[in-house]
Design a protein around this motif. Sequence first.
Motif, PDB file in Angstrom:
ATOM      1  N   ALA A 136       0.879  -1.170   0.000  1.00  0.00           N
ATOM      2  CA  ALA A 136       0.000   0.000   0.000  1.00  0.00           C
ATOM      3  C   ALA A 136       0.912   1.215   0.000  1.00  0.00           C
ATOM      4  N   CYS A 137       0.332   2.391  -0.021  1.00  0.00           N
ATOM      5  CA  CYS A 137       1.122   3.614   0.011  1.00  0.00           C
ATOM      6  C   CYS A 137       0.502   4.556   1.038  1.00  0.00           C
ATOM      7  N   GLU A 138       1.321   4.944   2.000  1.00  0.00           N
ATOM      8  CA  GLU A 138       0.880   5.857   3.047  1.00  0.00           C
ATOM      9  C   GLU A 138       1.251   7.285   2.665  1.00  0.00           C
ATOM     10  N   PHE A 139       0.324   8.215   2.909  1.00  0.00           N
ATOM     11  CA  PHE A 139       0.561   9.623   2.590  1.00  0.00           C
ATOM     12  C   PHE A 139      -0.295  10.483   3.511  1.00  0.00           C
ATOM     13  N   PRO A 140       0.021  11.777   3.642  1.00  0.00           N
ATOM     14  CA  PRO A 140      -0.758  12.651   4.528  1.00  0.00           C
ATOM     15  C   PRO A 140      -2.191  12.832   4.020  1.00  0.00           C
ATOM     16  N   CYS A 141      -3.151  12.681   4.914  1.00  0.00           N
ATOM     17  CA  CYS A 141      -4.561  12.855   4.520  1.00  0.00           C
ATOM     18  C   CYS A 141      -4.844  14.267   4.007  1.00  0.00           C
ATOM     19  N   GLU A 142      -4.046  15.239   4.445  1.00  0.00           N
ATOM     20  CA  GLU A 142      -4.235  16.613   3.968  1.00  0.00           C
ATOM     21  C   GLU A 142      -3.993  16.706   2.455  1.00  0.00           C
ATOM     22  N   GLU A 143      -3.276  15.738   1.901  1.00  0.00           N
ATOM     23  CA  GLU A 143      -2.954  15.723   0.470  1.00  0.00           C
ATOM     24  C   GLU A 143      -3.850  14.768  -0.317  1.00  0.00           C
ATOM     25  N   ARG A 144      -4.909  14.277   0.312  1.00  0.00           N
ATOM     26  CA  ARG A 144      -5.750  13.248  -0.323  1.00  0.00           C
ATOM     27  C   ARG A 144      -6.337  13.711  -1.653  1.00  0.00           C
ATOM     28  N   THR A 145      -6.896  14.889  -1.702  1.00  0.00           N
ATOM     29  CA  THR A 145      -7.507  15.386  -2.942  1.00  0.00           C
ATOM     30  C   THR A 145      -6.466  15.475  -4.046  1.00  0.00           C
ATOM     31  N   LYS A 146      -5.311  16.013  -3.718  1.00  0.00           N
ATOM     32  CA  LYS A 146      -4.226  16.142  -4.696  1.00  0.00           C
ATOM     33  C   LYS A 146      -3.744  14.765  -5.163  1.00  0.00           C
ATOM     34  N   ALA A 147      -3.591  13.821  -4.228  1.00  0.00           N
ATOM     35  CA  ALA A 147      -3.121  12.477  -4.567  1.00  0.00           C
ATOM     36  C   ALA A 147      -4.139  11.732  -5.440  1.00  0.00           C
ATOM     37  N   GLU A 148      -5.417  11.868  -5.115  1.00  0.00           N
ATOM     38  CA  GLU A 148      -6.450  11.198  -5.909  1.00  0.00           C
ATOM     39  C   GLU A 148      -6.539  11.798  -7.315  1.00  0.00           C
ATOM     40  N   ALA A 149      -6.394  13.118  -7.420  1.00  0.00           N
ATOM     41  CA  ALA A 149      -6.409  13.761  -8.740  1.00  0.00           C
ATOM     42  C   ALA A 149      -5.203  13.320  -9.558  1.00  0.00           C
ATOM     43  N   LEU A 150      -4.064  13.214  -8.930  1.00  0.00           N
ATOM     44  CA  LEU A 150      -2.846  12.761  -9.591  1.00  0.00           C
ATOM     45  C   LEU A 150      -3.013  11.326 -10.083  1.00  0.00           C
ATOM     46  N   ALA A 151      -3.581  10.461  -9.255  1.00  0.00           N
ATOM     47  CA  ALA A 151      -3.813   9.070  -9.643  1.00  0.00           C
ATOM     48  C   ALA A 151      -4.745   8.999 -10.855  1.00  0.00           C
ATOM     49  N   ALA A 152      -5.799   9.790 -10.845  1.00  0.00           N
ATOM     50  CA  ALA A 152      -6.735   9.797 -11.971  1.00  0.00           C
ATOM     51  C   ALA A 152      -6.061  10.295 -13.242  1.00  0.00           C
ATOM     52  N   GLU A 153      -5.281  11.353 -13.107  1.00  0.00           N
ATOM     53  CA  GLU A 153      -4.584  11.938 -14.254  1.00  0.00           C
ATOM     54  C   GLU A 153      -3.600  10.946 -14.876  1.00  0.00           C
ATOM     55  N   ARG A 154      -2.921  10.177 -14.042  1.00  0.00           N
ATOM     56  CA  ARG A 154      -1.902   9.236 -14.533  1.00  0.00           C
ATOM     57  C   ARG A 154      -2.439   7.819 -14.713  1.00  0.00           C
ATOM     58  N   LYS A 155      -3.755   7.669 -14.567  1.00  0.00           N
ATOM     59  CA  LYS A 155      -4.435   6.384 -14.746  1.00  0.00           C
ATOM     60  C   LYS A 155      -3.872   5.293 -13.828  1.00  0.00           C
ATOM     61  N   ILE A 156      -3.640   5.685 -12.580  1.00  0.00           N
ATOM     62  CA  ILE A 156      -3.183   4.752 -11.551  1.00  0.00           C
ATOM     63  C   ILE A 156      -4.425   4.199 -10.863  1.00  0.00           C
ATOM     64  N   GLU A 157      -4.589   2.896 -10.897  1.00  0.00           N
ATOM     65  CA  GLU A 157      -5.776   2.252 -10.346  1.00  0.00           C
ATOM     66  C   GLU A 157      -5.638   2.058  -8.839  1.00  0.00           C
ATOM     67  N   VAL A 158      -6.313   2.919  -8.085  1.00  0.00           N
ATOM     68  CA  VAL A 158      -6.317   2.843  -6.634  1.00  0.00           C
ATOM     69  C   VAL A 158      -7.561   2.031  -6.225  1.00  0.00           C
ATOM     70  N   ALA A 159      -7.348   0.957  -5.451  1.00  0.00           N
ATOM     71  CA  ALA A 159      -8.475   0.139  -5.012  1.00  0.00           C
ATOM     72  C   ALA A 159      -9.313   0.881  -3.983  1.00  0.00           C
ATOM     73  N   ALA A 160      -8.647   1.498  -3.004  1.00  0.00           N
ATOM     74  CA  ALA A 160      -9.343   2.240  -1.955  1.00  0.00           C
ATOM     75  C   ALA A 160      -8.353   3.131  -1.221  1.00  0.00           C
ATOM     76  N   VAL A 161      -8.890   4.163  -0.569  1.00  0.00           N
ATOM     77  CA  VAL A 161      -8.081   5.030   0.305  1.00  0.00           C
ATOM     78  C   VAL A 161      -8.728   4.981   1.682  1.00  0.00           C
ATOM     79  N   HIS A 162      -7.901   4.705   2.690  1.00  0.00           N
ATOM     80  CA  HIS A 162      -8.384   4.545   4.062  1.00  0.00           C
ATOM     81  C   HIS A 162      -7.702   5.560   4.972  1.00  0.00           C
ATOM     82  N   ASP A 163      -8.443   6.085   5.914  1.00  0.00           N
ATOM     83  CA  ASP A 163      -7.906   6.934   6.968  1.00  0.00           C
ATOM     84  C   ASP A 163      -7.363   6.001   8.035  1.00  0.00           C
TER      85      ASP A 163
END
Length: 74
Positions: free
Chosen positions: A43-70
């Motif tokens: 999995a990949c751990e990252f700051p929740c404050e960056e969640r929107t940015k990380a999810e947008a980046l994943a969508a832009e680069r077509k990275i298939e994220v199964a789920a994001v958990h707090d």
Amino acid sequence: MSCLATFKTTSMALLFERSCREAGIGARIAPVPRKLSSSCGLACEFPCEERTKAEALAAERKIEVAAVHDLDKI
């Protein structure tokens, strides 16, 4: 507060981490906790404050994220 992104494949986890780091998001590869289900053990751990940015980046680069958990809620 940390979030954890899970993936179906190891390659997606590694691509997500690299993409986040390139974008200035502090991300690191971590094992998937036993409480969570994933066919990939990474999995990949990252700051929740960056969640929107990380999810947008994943969508832009077509990275298939199964789920994001707090991590505080699991």
